[in-house]
Design an enzyme around this catalytic site. Sequence first.
Site: not given
Length: 356
Positions: A214-215, A222, A227, A231, A257, A277
């Site tokens: 998850d970012i 955003n 947005h 994206d 995300e 990694r």
Amino acid sequence: MNTAVAQKVQVPDIAAQVTYAMRVMGIAPIPRNYELFYEAYIGSNPKLTRELAALGSKASQEELDEIGTQYFGHHHGATAIDGVHSKIVGELEGLLRLLKQEQTSLESYNKLLDETYGRITGKNAASVDIIKNVIGVLTQATGDTISQGKEMVENVAQKSIEMDNVRKELDEYKRIANTDSLTQLSNRRAFDDKLSAIYNSSMAHNVTALILADIDHFKKINDTYGHPVGDKILASVGSLIRANVRKDILVARTGGEEFAMIVEGNTEEEAMAIAERIRIALEHTPFKNSKTGVNYGPITISLGFCMASWADGPGELYSKADIALYCAKNGGRNRTMAFEDGMKKDFAKSWLIYRK
């Protein structure tokens, strides 16, 4: 997963709220409708949210499907696949007609051979003229059969080419239906199918891991840059993940995300190394607008994983990997955590709510 959430009481029950909204609007609780409302709820596409809201409480299934076709290519996949199925049926029927014609031709030839044999062995068959006549008939019949056989081979070969083209067309429709349009990674549908199949083999799941990612602080990205920038970052992160794992590893964007990887043939230590990694590569990747000079970074990602052997089925595997991801988020973000039995479990999402 909402990156700003840290307390149990703050975690929204996404499934319940989405289901409630659909019920209030009188929307049929089918998977493709749920996907639309889920994406609208998490706010990953404001335009989609506005279009759904504009329908009000009188939305028809046709209107919902039009929006679904616009934002999710796989919504029209069934119709396209049905068309290809019809083509295959047509080609098979044509091939069967050719084979029946060949069968009829051979039956006629066999009948002629039987009649000719009868003439030769008959009491009045001593005449040289009769023998010559029979030979002439057989020669012509044999030539016709050979000619028909060649034509049959050519027709069957052509049908094979046409059926192969239809197969390729069907493969392309399947690829489109299983691809996320923004990142070009596998989508939730493809992920669900792969996750469901993990436990089909008692041996394979011993060396299979599910990694969820998850970012970090994506909502802030955003809100700050808009947005369209969000994206582009999603697409870049997806490309980076894909570039840092083997080709045989399924990489999917599973919503908003969130990303997922199904890693087969690796130990716990190797799964951790793969996740790390990816995390380190993203941490050291600059995100800067080359025209304006605006720096969107640093962009980081949190990851959690669980080995399939630690769970009894796909639902539990997803839940445990999600718990590990939450703990990575709650522990400071930009880190990888493996599931442990002592981790808090109350906030995990159920994989079953996503089943298509």
